[in-house]
Write a protein that holds these residues in place. Sequence first.
Motif, mmCIF file in Angstrom:
data_model
loop_
_atom_site.group_PDB
_atom_site.id
_atom_site.type_symbol
_atom_site.label_atom_id
_atom_site.label_comp_id
_atom_site.label_asym_id
_atom_site.label_seq_id
_atom_site.Cartn_x
_atom_site.Cartn_y
_atom_site.Cartn_z
ATOM 1 N N GLY A 24 -43.792 61.881 160.915
ATOM 2 C CA GLY A 24 -43.720 62.874 159.878
ATOM 3 C C GLY A 24 -42.661 63.880 160.227
ATOM 4 O O GLY A 24 -42.936 64.732 161.025
ATOM 5 N N LEU A 25 -41.607 63.787 159.581
ATOM 6 C CA LEU A 25 -40.528 64.726 159.804
ATOM 7 C C LEU A 25 -40.662 65.862 158.816
ATOM 8 O O LEU A 25 -40.648 65.656 157.623
ATOM 9 C CB LEU A 25 -39.180 64.025 159.618
ATOM 10 N N SER A 26 -40.765 67.103 159.314
ATOM 11 C CA SER A 26 -40.899 68.247 158.410
ATOM 12 C C SER A 26 -39.519 68.669 157.964
ATOM 13 O O SER A 26 -38.620 68.822 158.773
ATOM 14 C CB SER A 26 -41.597 69.404 159.125
ATOM 15 N N ALA A 27 -39.360 68.909 156.676
ATOM 16 C CA ALA A 27 -38.060 69.301 156.144
ATOM 17 C C ALA A 27 -38.051 70.728 155.635
ATOM 18 O O ALA A 27 -37.033 71.215 155.205
ATOM 19 C CB ALA A 27 -37.662 68.367 154.994
ATOM 20 N N SER A 28 -39.182 71.407 155.699
ATOM 21 C CA SER A 28 -39.241 72.731 155.064
ATOM 22 C C SER A 28 -39.172 73.873 156.053
ATOM 23 O O SER A 28 -39.134 75.015 155.669
ATOM 24 C CB SER A 28 -40.549 72.838 154.272
ATOM 25 N N GLU A 118 -42.275 71.388 167.093
ATOM 26 C CA GLU A 118 -42.252 72.826 166.840
ATOM 27 C C GLU A 118 -43.536 73.275 166.155
ATOM 28 O O GLU A 118 -44.081 72.570 165.300
ATOM 29 C CB GLU A 118 -41.048 73.197 165.975
ATOM 30 N N ASP A 119 -44.012 74.454 166.550
ATOM 31 C CA ASP A 119 -45.169 75.088 165.913
ATOM 32 C C ASP A 119 -44.779 76.531 165.618
ATOM 33 O O ASP A 119 -44.439 77.288 166.538
ATOM 34 C CB ASP A 119 -46.390 75.041 166.839
ATOM 35 N N LEU A 120 -44.804 76.905 164.349
ATOM 36 C CA LEU A 120 -44.369 78.233 163.928
ATOM 37 C C LEU A 120 -45.497 78.931 163.199
ATOM 38 O O LEU A 120 -46.031 78.405 162.211
ATOM 39 C CB LEU A 120 -43.136 78.122 163.015
ATOM 40 N N ARG A 121 -45.878 80.124 163.656
ATOM 41 C CA ARG A 121 -46.950 80.913 163.029
ATOM 42 C C ARG A 121 -46.370 82.228 162.532
ATOM 43 O O ARG A 121 -45.705 82.951 163.279
ATOM 44 C CB ARG A 121 -48.073 81.188 164.029
ATOM 45 N N ASN A 122 -46.669 82.550 161.264
ATOM 46 C CA ASN A 122 -46.219 83.789 160.644
ATOM 47 C C ASN A 122 -47.421 84.722 160.537
ATOM 48 O O ASN A 122 -48.345 84.472 159.769
ATOM 49 C CB ASN A 122 -45.631 83.507 159.262
ATOM 50 N N ASP A 123 -47.413 85.804 161.322
ATOM 51 C CA ASP A 123 -48.554 86.712 161.347
ATOM 52 C C ASP A 123 -48.699 87.511 160.060
ATOM 53 O O ASP A 123 -49.771 88.068 159.794
ATOM 54 C CB ASP A 123 -48.428 87.677 162.531
ATOM 55 N N LYS A 124 -47.645 87.602 159.243
ATOM 56 C CA LYS A 124 -47.700 88.349 157.982
ATOM 57 C C LYS A 124 -48.074 87.470 156.789
ATOM 58 O O LYS A 124 -48.470 87.975 155.753
ATOM 59 C CB LYS A 124 -46.343 89.023 157.720
ATOM 60 N N ASP A 125 -47.908 86.147 156.942
ATOM 61 C CA ASP A 125 -48.176 85.244 155.826
ATOM 62 C C ASP A 125 -48.598 83.888 156.385
ATOM 63 O O ASP A 125 -47.756 83.080 156.777
ATOM 64 C CB ASP A 125 -46.926 85.102 154.951
ATOM 65 N N ALA A 126 -49.904 83.639 156.421
ATOM 66 C CA ALA A 126 -50.407 82.384 156.983
ATOM 67 C C ALA A 126 -49.945 81.179 156.177
ATOM 68 O O ALA A 126 -49.866 80.059 156.718
ATOM 69 C CB ALA A 126 -51.939 82.416 157.041
ATOM 70 N N ASN A 127 -49.609 81.375 154.912
ATOM 71 C CA ASN A 127 -49.134 80.258 154.105
ATOM 72 C C ASN A 127 -47.767 79.763 154.557
ATOM 73 O O ASN A 127 -47.352 78.656 154.187
ATOM 74 C CB ASN A 127 -49.068 80.658 152.624
ATOM 75 N N ASP A 129 -47.048 79.322 157.729
ATOM 76 C CA ASP A 129 -47.219 78.643 159.018
ATOM 77 C C ASP A 129 -46.752 77.189 158.926
ATOM 78 O O ASP A 129 -46.903 76.532 157.891
ATOM 79 C CB ASP A 129 -48.681 78.661 159.461
ATOM 80 N N HIS A 130 -46.205 76.695 160.018
ATOM 81 C CA HIS A 130 -45.854 75.279 160.142
ATOM 82 C C HIS A 130 -46.440 74.798 161.461
ATOM 83 O O HIS A 130 -45.872 75.014 162.521
ATOM 84 C CB HIS A 130 -44.334 75.084 160.110
ATOM 85 N N HIS A 131 -47.603 74.165 161.368
ATOM 86 C CA HIS A 131 -48.273 73.706 162.577
ATOM 87 C C HIS A 131 -47.499 72.555 163.204
ATOM 88 O O HIS A 131 -46.587 71.995 162.588
ATOM 89 C CB HIS A 131 -49.721 73.332 162.259
ATOM 90 N N LEU A 132 -47.846 72.199 164.417
ATOM 91 C CA LEU A 132 -47.045 71.303 165.240
ATOM 92 C C LEU A 132 -46.555 70.085 164.450
ATOM 93 O O LEU A 132 -47.345 69.337 163.889
ATOM 94 C CB LEU A 132 -47.865 70.845 166.446
ATOM 95 N N TYR A 133 -45.258 69.928 164.389
ATOM 96 C CA TYR A 133 -44.645 68.824 163.663
ATOM 97 C C TYR A 133 -43.413 68.343 164.428
ATOM 98 O O TYR A 133 -42.897 69.037 165.314
ATOM 99 C CB TYR A 133 -44.245 69.250 162.251
ATOM 100 N N LEU A 134 -42.973 67.153 164.070
ATOM 101 C CA LEU A 134 -41.775 66.583 164.672
ATOM 102 C C LEU A 134 -40.571 67.006 163.847
ATOM 103 O O LEU A 134 -40.405 66.584 162.702
ATOM 104 C CB LEU A 134 -41.890 65.056 164.724
#
Length: 386
Positions: A24-28, A118-127, A129-134
């Motif tokens: 699963g390649l994340s593109a967003s 990569e795992d990216l968390r946005n503390d101001k907007d949980a929507n 967030d990009h949980h661990l992805y390739l």
Amino acid sequence: MNTKSFPPWKTAACLAWAVLIPLGLSASSPAVPERPVDGTAPLEDQEIPVTEKNTYPYVDIHGDYRWLWGRGQFRADSRTAPDKVRRHDERIYLTTRRLRLFPFIHFSEKTSLRTQLEDLRNDKDANADHHLYLGRLYVQHEQARLKVEAGRFNYYLLDGNVIDKKVDGLRLRLGERTTGPGSLTFFAGRTTGSDDRHRLRGWSLLYSSQHGRLKSDAAYLDFRRLQDLPSSRPSLIGQSRAGTGFDEQRIAEWRLMYELTPKLTASLDLLHAWGRHDADGYDTTDSGFVAALTYGHLDEQQKGSYEAWIRYYDQPSASILYHTMDGDTTFFRRMGFCGWGARLDYIVQPGLSWAIEGFSLKNHHDTAWTGDFRETVIGTSLTAYF
């Protein structure tokens, strides 16, 4: 100006000048630039070098964890009538935590399979967030005068003023900047995005050379959106810089870098671009530049090492595919922008980097419907490497 084709003499001149003088390649998710050849990207965007081993194959994993805080102030004036101006003010805060892992499989001294988790968390907007992805998956083969990359990787061109984006494609480099006539790099592929409306397909050529303290790079890019953009809103805007986006862009870029002292480097990035938006019948041809001074040299293993830069931007909107700066260049629509940016990176401890940066920008052109656009961004980050 209705220019149907990109002037060929400008492209030829730009290249000639440089020759004479470089699952699963994340593109967003947001793009993260890789280390460029010149090492001019911010330290937190560079990959820590890996240690080659004598036995193959083997797996090597390194990574980083970054905390970032930022604030943006945006102000825009629009004209609702000839004698009426409406002002929009907005302040945005951003706090993110990002974990990146780089598992590399080395098949030989020259060939490897490279990935990024990569795992990216946005503390101001949980929507957001990009949980661990390739995020990346590509094969790299490199030897003295040849480098090939194929798959999904990050395309960071020169200082990132034109493009810094994840791409699916092929990149081929022949030669070396420091030897012989220099190096020539060809790319073909498409950018990643959440859907086809945000994806571009195209190609580019980059010529790089070095003569003592002087480095020269000339690039030409030709990109088109896979799905044309709709008409700009409101519809009464019509053929105007107040609209947003382009369906086609052709960009010529020429960068000169000169090492004034072992720690101080000056650079000038000249830009010439043509852009067209089919639904509006709008096209434009613009020129601009980015001037920079960089002081210091970063070594992530040396406590107290640092690098600071300051840049002045005078950049047309048609010259931007995906800008590397943390400021929002799309805020200025097709008006282009000018202003200042500055950044400092400092090694607190070996493997621990602190950075602070800021931008103060305004629109370069006015239109019948838009007036004064201003943007101020400041941010800081702390990054640990392992």
